[in-house]
Design a protein around this motif. Structure first.
Motif, PDB file in Angstrom:
ATOM      1  N   ASP A 186     -13.237  45.864   1.981  1.00 20.61           N
ATOM      2  CA  ASP A 186     -11.952  46.534   1.719  1.00 20.61           C
ATOM      3  C   ASP A 186     -10.943  45.606   1.055  1.00 20.61           C
ATOM      4  OD1 ASP A 186     -12.616  49.118   2.797  1.00 20.61           O
ATOM      5  OD2 ASP A 186     -12.584  48.169   4.770  1.00 20.61           O
ATOM      6  N   SER A 187     -11.101  44.285   1.238  1.00 20.21           N
ATOM      7  CA  SER A 187     -10.202  43.357   0.533  1.00 20.21           C
ATOM      8  C   SER A 187     -10.360  43.510  -0.971  1.00 20.21           C
ATOM      9  CB  SER A 187     -10.512  41.898   0.904  1.00 20.21           C
ATOM     10  OG  SER A 187      -9.912  41.546   2.115  1.00 20.21           O
ATOM     11  N   THR A 188     -11.602  43.724  -1.418  1.00 20.80           N
ATOM     12  CA  THR A 188     -11.827  43.891  -2.853  1.00 20.80           C
ATOM     13  C   THR A 188     -11.163  45.176  -3.344  1.00 20.80           C
ATOM     14  OG1 THR A 188     -13.881  42.661  -2.672  1.00 20.80           O
ATOM     15  CG2 THR A 188     -13.630  44.013  -4.632  1.00 20.80           C
ATOM     16  N   LEU A 189     -11.271  46.248  -2.541  1.00 22.44           N
ATOM     17  CA  LEU A 189     -10.633  47.512  -2.940  1.00 22.44           C
ATOM     18  C   LEU A 189      -9.110  47.349  -2.998  1.00 22.44           C
ATOM     19  CD1 LEU A 189     -12.837  49.964  -0.847  1.00 22.44           C
ATOM     20  CD2 LEU A 189     -12.870  49.677  -3.331  1.00 22.44           C
ATOM     21  N   ALA A 190      -8.555  46.585  -2.041  1.00 22.17           N
ATOM     22  CA  ALA A 190      -7.093  46.439  -1.993  1.00 22.17           C
ATOM     23  C   ALA A 190      -6.571  45.456  -3.052  1.00 22.17           C
ATOM     24  CB  ALA A 190      -6.670  45.987  -0.594  1.00 22.17           C
ATOM     25  N   TYR A 191      -7.195  44.272  -3.148  1.00 25.82           N
ATOM     26  CA  TYR A 191      -6.654  43.234  -4.048  1.00 25.82           C
ATOM     27  C   TYR A 191      -7.109  43.434  -5.500  1.00 25.82           C
ATOM     28  CZ  TYR A 191      -4.720  40.564  -0.184  1.00 25.82           C
ATOM     29  OH  TYR A 191      -3.965  40.171   0.891  1.00 25.82           O
ATOM     30  N   GLN A 192      -8.445  43.605  -5.693  1.00 29.24           N
ATOM     31  CA  GLN A 192      -8.908  43.757  -7.077  1.00 29.24           C
ATOM     32  C   GLN A 192      -8.671  45.192  -7.557  1.00 29.24           C
ATOM     33  OE1 GLN A 192     -10.628  41.468  -4.898  1.00 29.24           O
ATOM     34  NE2 GLN A 192      -9.364  40.102  -6.124  1.00 29.24           N
ATOM     35  N   GLY A 193      -8.693  46.166  -6.619  1.00 29.03           N
ATOM     36  CA  GLY A 193      -8.405  47.558  -6.979  1.00 29.03           C
ATOM     37  C   GLY A 193      -6.895  47.780  -7.087  1.00 29.03           C
ATOM     38  N   GLY A 194      -6.219  47.809  -5.922  1.00 25.31           N
ATOM     39  CA  GLY A 194      -4.767  48.038  -5.916  1.00 25.31           C
ATOM     40  C   GLY A 194      -4.023  46.966  -6.695  1.00 25.31           C
ATOM     41  N   GLY A 195      -4.340  45.701  -6.414  1.00 23.78           N
ATOM     42  CA  GLY A 195      -3.605  44.587  -7.016  1.00 23.78           C
ATOM     43  C   GLY A 195      -3.880  44.421  -8.500  1.00 23.78           C
ATOM     44  N   ARG A 196      -5.155  44.342  -8.868  1.00 24.09           N
ATOM     45  CA  ARG A 196      -5.485  44.015 -10.274  1.00 24.09           C
ATOM     46  C   ARG A 196      -5.758  45.250 -11.142  1.00 24.09           C
ATOM     47  NH1 ARG A 196      -4.049  39.051  -9.790  1.00 24.09           N
ATOM     48  NH2 ARG A 196      -5.406  37.527  -8.797  1.00 24.09           N
ATOM     49  N   GLY A 197      -5.998  46.400 -10.494  1.00 21.02           N
ATOM     50  CA  GLY A 197      -6.146  47.637 -11.271  1.00 21.02           C
ATOM     51  C   GLY A 197      -7.574  48.027 -11.632  1.00 21.02           C
ATOM     52  N   PHE A 198      -8.598  47.376 -11.046  1.00 16.63           N
ATOM     53  CA  PHE A 198      -9.976  47.836 -11.278  1.00 16.63           C
ATOM     54  C   PHE A 198     -10.177  49.189 -10.603  1.00 16.63           C
ATOM     55  CE2 PHE A 198     -10.551  43.249 -11.891  1.00 16.63           C
ATOM     56  CZ  PHE A 198     -11.331  43.235 -13.041  1.00 16.63           C
ATOM     57  N   SER A 199     -11.071  50.008 -11.182  1.00 17.70           N
ATOM     58  CA  SER A 199     -11.226  51.360 -10.636  1.00 17.70           C
ATOM     59  C   SER A 199     -11.950  51.325  -9.285  1.00 17.70           C
ATOM     60  CB  SER A 199     -11.970  52.244 -11.636  1.00 17.70           C
ATOM     61  OG  SER A 199     -13.276  52.503 -11.185  1.00 17.70           O
ATOM     62  N   PRO A 200     -11.436  52.116  -8.321  1.00 11.93           N
ATOM     63  CA  PRO A 200     -12.060  52.144  -6.994  1.00 11.93           C
ATOM     64  C   PRO A 200     -13.538  52.528  -7.062  1.00 11.93           C
ATOM     65  CG  PRO A 200      -9.952  53.272  -6.934  1.00 11.93           C
ATOM     66  CD  PRO A 200     -10.212  52.938  -8.370  1.00 11.93           C
ATOM     67  N   ALA A 201     -13.889  53.459  -7.964  1.00 14.30           N
ATOM     68  CA  ALA A 201     -15.298  53.895  -8.044  1.00 14.30           C
ATOM     69  C   ALA A 201     -16.185  52.731  -8.465  1.00 14.30           C
ATOM     70  CB  ALA A 201     -15.429  55.053  -9.025  1.00 14.30           C
TER      71      ALA A 201
END
Ligand code: Z5A
Length: 216
Positions: free
Chosen positions: A104-119
């Protein structure tokens, strides 16, 4: 793969300074006092490869200039390694796993933070985790000013800072909001905990949920 209901796998998530390490130590002590086998890990890290990657990922150096894509793959590499080298063997022995951050850290930081797509991140996480997911994830939720105050205090005590700490307030607000989204999406697994309370109050909440979910 391990049967889902047998997994005694708990992850702790949230912003830096939210109290994850403190609460993991509390839970570990409590489980050990019951005679339970416990493996505690941290991400990135907890294997020889993972600890090398952790040093690289935390280092604040203009020469390294880690690109967001490189950062993503370095976190995933550390996760792939710890899953195969430590988590799977421990779960096979029916040990508890307490993880200081996980997928979930990847979903939050790289997803939410950096903007990579959750899928995209979910597919990559699936490969890194060999399809494994924590049975329970605590998100220790703390406002940005409170988290910054705790980090500043710790920095004064240890003199240590790191690269991601240097991100903007907007970045950390997006991370916090991504954790909130995860809790809404998977309310059974992801539990949002108010981390602004005392260590004892937070630990009591966590223990109540753990004992209920795992029938202790
Ligand atoms: N990251 C990523 O981007 N993508 C990924 O996939 C993964 C990670 C896996 C890892 O940093 C960084 O990598 C992290 C996310 C990113 N960067 N950020 N930002 P880390 O492992 O070095 O640090 P951390 O995971 O962010 O946590 P931390 O800084 O070690 O904080 P903590 O474990 O949550 O808090 P603590 O050490 O238990 O407590 C912090 C201080 O607050 C300490 O002085 C305590 O005594 C105090 N404390 C704790 N609880 C309380 C309460 N309840 N009241 C008052 N004071 C308290």
């Amino acid at each position: 793969m391990m049967r889902e209901e047998l997994l005694r796998f708990i992850a702790f998530e949230g912003s830096e300074g939210a109290g994850k390490s403190t609460q993991i130590r509390r839970l570990e002590t409590r489980l050990l006092s019951l005679g339970e086998p416990v493996l505690t890990i941290r991400e990135p890290g907890s294997t020889p490869l993972g600890e090398c990657l952790r040093r690289l990922l935390k280092e604040s150096s203009p020469e390294l200039a880690i690109a967001p894509e490189s950062e993503l793959f370095l976190f995933l590499a550390s996760r792939a390694q710890v899953v195969r080298q430590a988590v799977q063997p421990a779960l096979a022995k029916n040990s508890w796993i307490l993880s200081d951050r996980f997928s979930d850290s990847t979903l939050a930081y790289q997803g939410g933070g950096r903007g990579f797509s959750p899928a995209l991140l979910r597919s990559l996480n699936d490969i890194a985790c060999a399809g494994l997911s924590p049975k329970l994830t605590f998100v220790l939720d703390l406002s940005l000013p409170e988290a910054l105050a705790r980090i500043a205090q710790r920095k004064r005590e240890s003199g240590q800072g790191d690269r991601i700490e240097e991100e903007t307030a907007e970045f950390f607000e997006r991370v916090r909001s991504a954790y909130g989204d995860l809790a809404r999406l998977e309310p059974e697994r992801v539990r949002l905990i108010d981390a602004s309370r005392s260590v004892d109050e937070v630990a009591a909440d966590i223990w109540e949920i753990v004992s209920c979910v795992f029938g202790l």
